[in-house]
Write a protein that holds these residues in place. Structure first.
Motif, PDB file in Angstrom:
ATOM      1  N   UNK A 279      38.233  42.780  48.806  1.00 52.48           N
ATOM      2  CA  UNK A 279      38.524  41.408  49.220  1.00 52.48           C
ATOM      3  C   UNK A 279      38.647  40.519  47.999  1.00 52.48           C
ATOM      4  N   UNK A 280      39.755  39.797  47.910  1.00 57.37           N
ATOM      5  CA  UNK A 280      39.946  38.824  46.833  1.00 57.37           C
ATOM      6  C   UNK A 280      39.352  37.483  47.241  1.00 57.37           C
ATOM      7  N   UNK A 281      38.804  36.768  46.239  1.00 54.92           N
ATOM      8  CA  UNK A 281      38.250  35.430  46.427  1.00 54.92           C
ATOM      9  C   UNK A 281      38.807  34.555  45.311  1.00 54.92           C
ATOM     10  N   UNK A 282      39.275  33.345  45.668  1.00 56.40           N
ATOM     11  CA  UNK A 282      39.837  32.453  44.644  1.00 56.40           C
ATOM     12  C   UNK A 282      38.944  31.228  44.468  1.00 56.40           C
ATOM     13  N   UNK A 283      38.763  30.767  43.240  1.00 60.33           N
ATOM     14  CA  UNK A 283      37.885  29.609  42.991  1.00 60.33           C
ATOM     15  C   UNK A 283      38.440  28.310  43.545  1.00 60.33           C
TER      16      UNK A 283
ATOM     17  N   UNK B 283      36.315  31.227  50.720  1.00 57.08           N
ATOM     18  CA  UNK B 283      36.233  32.646  50.397  1.00 57.08           C
ATOM     19  C   UNK B 283      34.845  33.051  49.908  1.00 57.08           C
ATOM     20  N   UNK B 284      34.196  32.183  49.129  1.00 59.64           N
ATOM     21  CA  UNK B 284      32.835  32.460  48.675  1.00 59.64           C
ATOM     22  C   UNK B 284      31.882  32.546  49.868  1.00 59.64           C
ATOM     23  N   UNK B 285      32.060  31.634  50.828  1.00 58.13           N
ATOM     24  CA  UNK B 285      31.205  31.626  52.013  1.00 58.13           C
ATOM     25  C   UNK B 285      31.416  32.880  52.866  1.00 58.13           C
ATOM     26  N   UNK B 286      32.687  33.254  53.052  1.00 60.52           N
ATOM     27  CA  UNK B 286      32.992  34.447  53.849  1.00 60.52           C
ATOM     28  C   UNK B 286      32.404  35.692  53.198  1.00 60.52           C
ATOM     29  N   UNK B 287      32.506  35.774  51.875  1.00 62.72           N
ATOM     30  CA  UNK B 287      31.966  36.937  51.157  1.00 62.72           C
ATOM     31  C   UNK B 287      30.467  37.082  51.396  1.00 62.72           C
TER      32      UNK B 287
END
Length: 401
Positions: free
Chosen positions: A93-97, A102-106
């Motif tokens: 899974x990619x997360x973008x700053x 995305x940070x929360x989902x991770x």
């Protein structure tokens, strides 16, 4: 591809005069449009853990109502955070700053992911073969610690972009194995410094399909150097059979399979504003994997991470562009609740044609059904999945992983 979405796209793009996007970017409305603007729909919405699965809520059908997406997109089964459905499917899974969700989902669904790739790093080439890693200010050590607490087996492998490299930079490096080794050593030291498990390298497309053999040689040297220090190398690949010139083919894969740990295959962006249509037609995705590894029993299939987009596309006569999940929900707020997303049997994707006054557009966006079809395709192909990117999706997608 002579199918329904092309017919609709042609009608919309040739038959209307003025188009505008509805979404976070805003829309240009006439005075009459503003007067007619509908109130936001009064639909009860559900969020977070719920007692029923997406299947029990009737969301795994090819045709889905607008009101069901609005109502249910932020809800997921109460056990979804802890159970990985497709145990044999490796998930990156990619997360973008620039997309904090995305940070929360991770963190919420850590156990669903085997590999997390935050888009943090760049490597720049200076004078006389000097190199510098940039982007370290984006590294979030607290977030990494929380992910590892939730799932000790997770591997954190930031993406590293060859930023600002010109053709002459690549030419110089490809001529020097010592420079290539220094690059590998720099990458390994960066992993050691920040306690990464490896890196996702994105550079292959920058030479436009040229010098592929020496480029493979450089990649192998970097990967072997990384592996010697205990770190993984994941290479981002352009999809095959999308252009006349294939940037990466079976020969290239065979050169690298023994050294590279995984290949993140970008099987999305099939269509464009010049050619509106689906983002990742299912037959094309399958063809991309089989073109690299024809034998379904070949264990190298497991190194391929089939690209799965969690964003959509909104096409207009003026172009259009990508949309996130939150944009899609805003669009649907202006649609009649009982209207349905259409399903294209050829691409196996959902879309909706929208009209508002003199403006009209076609929106393609994933649904639980289309996501599930692609997860099952990965199982059928014995490949993994790479998601671009988890902050762009809707919460009910993650229950399916």
């Amino acid at each position: 591809m002579k199918n329904s979405f092309q017919i609709i796209a042609l009608a919309v793009l040739t038959g209307l005069i003025v188009f505008s996007l509805i979404g976070e970017s805003g829309a240009t409305l006439s005075k009459s449009d503003k007067k007619k603007k509908a109130k936001k729909q009064d639909i009860k919405t559900f969020e977070g853990p719920v007692g029923e699965s997406v299947e029990e809520r009737g969301l795994l059908a090819p045709v889905i109502k607008v009101k069901d997406i609005i109502s249910q997109n932020a809800a997921y089964h109460k056990d979804a955070q802890h159970v990985k459905v497709h145990n044999d499917t490796k998930v990156l899974a990619y997360v973008t700053p620039w997309n904090n969700k995305g940070y929360e989902i991770a963190e919420t669904f850590t156990n669903k992911f085997d590999l997390i790739s935050p888009v943090w790093l760049q490597v720049k080439r200076g004078a006389e073969g000097s190199y510098q890693i940039t982007g370290e200010h984006d590294i979030d050590n607290g977030w990494m610690a929380r992910l590892r607490k939730n799932n000790p087996a997770i591997q954190i492998v930031p993406r590293l972009l060859f930023d600002g490299w010109k053709g002459e930079d690549f030419v110089s490096v490809l001529k020097s194995q010592s420079e290539q080794s220094r690059l590998g050593q720099l990458f390994a030291k960066t992993c050691q410094k920040h306690k990464f498990d490896g890196l996702v390298l994105e550079f292959w497309s920058q030479l436009g399909g040229q010098a592929k053999e020496p480029l493979a040689g450089m990649t192998s040297i970097i990967a072997r150097t990384m592996k010697k220090e205990g770190f993984a190398t994941i290479l981002v690949l352009p999809p095959i059979r999308h252009r006349e010139l294939e940037y990466f083919d079976r020969t290239d894969f065979d050169r690298l399979a023994k050294d590279v740990d995984f290949f993140s295959l970008m099987t999305y962006d099939f269509s464009s504003v010049q050619r509106p249509g689906p983002s990742s037609p299912l037959p094309w995705m399958k063809d991309c994997v089989e073109g690299l590894v024809p034998d379904s029993d070949d264990e190298n299939r497991r190194k391929i991470l089939l690209g799965l987009n969690f964003y959509g596309m909104d096409f207009t006569i003026n172009g259009g562009g990508p949309i996130l999940g939150r944009d899609f929900i805003k669009i649907l707020d202006n649609v009649k609740p009982n209207e349905k997303l259409k399903y294209d049997d050829n691409s196996e994707e959902n879309f909706i044609e929208l009209k508002k006054g003199d403006s009209s557009h076609i929106v393609f966006y994933p649904t639980p059904f289309s996501v599930l079809k692609r997860l099952r395709l990965a199982e059928e192909l014995n490949s993994g999945i790479s998601i671009w990117e988890i902050g762009q999706g809707l919460d009910f997608f993650y229950e399916l992983l």
